[in-house]
Design an enzyme around this catalytic site. Structure first.
Site, PDB file in Angstrom:
ATOM      1  CE  LYS A  34      -2.148   5.148  -4.374  1.00  0.00           C
ATOM      2  NZ  LYS A  34      -1.011   5.985  -3.971  1.00  0.00           N
ATOM      3  CE  LYS A  39       6.291   3.017  -6.954  1.00  0.00           C
ATOM      4  NZ  LYS A  39       5.374   3.159  -5.797  1.00  0.00           N
TER       5      LYS A  39
END
Length: 307
Positions: free
Chosen positions: A181, A249
């Protein structure tokens, strides 16, 4: 002689937000599992209940009813907040539970969580990481790319559930889904910034941006991201699907993996700086397409177009 049917799994879902809500509804439509949900927003709980889910008043009750729990909370801190206390996920747990973490999180954080839960529950809790890509449109269409890390036997248990939401692929041991991811987000971030720069240049040069993006979609510049965001870019519609602030993030997780693997990442450095400044400018709650508006605002037009 009649064969015994295996009992259906019961899947508990935590987090019925932009992604968790449509994923849960697709699971309910499939009918392959009983579904129990817990969340804070009454409207989404009512919608899930109307579609056939049971609503658990506490996380403890959700865990008590479930063999598999899917967490679609934003990150691990939000999940950890629900583990302990008299109404927490671990309170009174007396049966095996597979925890599938669908958030984009740190690979090391997933590994640490799995080790901790295994130790605290004498192995009752197993963990898979399964972050997703495809945005809310992919979630609604059950067309998500689901990147999974963990034990093959655990994956075999979760795969039928995840397959109702998209295409799950086991990529390696625990944490592999999160590494995948992070790589995915690097590509998404670079693509949306490139598209944003290109559309600002094209518009200022007098081109029809809608027609340009349609044309680019048929060539090497085409991508699923372009297809899903081209109308937003043409119309300067930054209403949220994937908040830009999450990129800070997510790219941070990519940075940690780059450092762990001693990989040079000149583009990642640029992307981290770009999205950091975008969020500091107060645009983090908008969609990632707000990169276009940020670029335009950062470079006032000289009012030049082609003759």
């Amino acid at each position: 002689m009649t064969s015994q049917r295996q009992p259906r799994s019961t899947v508990g879902v935590l987090g019925l937000g932009n992604m968790g809500r449509p994923m849960t509804l697709n699971l309910l439509r499939s009918g392959i599992a009983s579904v129990v949900v817990h969340g804070r927003t009454r409207a989404t709980l009512d919608e899930a209940e109307a579609a056939g889910a049971n609503v658990a008043p506490t996380v403890r009750e959700l865990a008590a009813q479930s063999d598999i729990v899917l967490s679609m909370l934003p990150d691990l801190p939000q999940l950890r907040d629900l583990l302990d206390g008299p109404d927490g996920l671990l309170a009174g747990l007396d049966h095996p539970l597979l925890l599938v973490v669908g958030s984009t999180s740190a690979p090391d954080g997933i590994r640490e969580l799995a080790a901790e839960l295994g130790s605290r529950t004498d192995g009752l809790v197993r963990v898979l990481d399964a972050p997703v890509s495809g945005g809310t449109d992919g979630a609604e269409a059950a067309a998500l790319a689901i990147m999974v890390g963990g034990d093959p036997d655990d994956f075999a248990r979760a795969e039928p559930v995840l397959a109702t939401m998209g295409t799950p692929v086991l990529l390696g041991p625990l944490g592999s889904g999160e590494v995948a991811k992070a790589c995915n987000q690097m590509i998404v971030a670079s693509t949306i910034v490139a598209l944003s720069e290109a559309t600002v240049i094209a518009e200022r040069a007098g081109l029809d941006v809608t027609r340009l993006l349609d044309l680019l979609g048929g060539g090497y510049a085409g991508s699923r991201l372009l297809e899903s965001r081209k109308q937003r870019l043409a119309e300067k519609d930054y209403s949220v699907s994937g908040p830009a602030k999450f990129m800070v993030k997510d790219l941070g997780f990519a940075r940690a993996e780059a450092e762990r693997t001693a990989t040079a990442t000149p583009q990642l450095t640029t992307l981290q700086d770009f999205f950091g400044r975008l969020v500091e400018a107060g645009l983090g709650d908008d969609d990632i397409t707000v990169a276009q508006g940020f670029i335009a605002a950062s470079s006032p037009s000289p009012e030049h177009t082609l003759p």
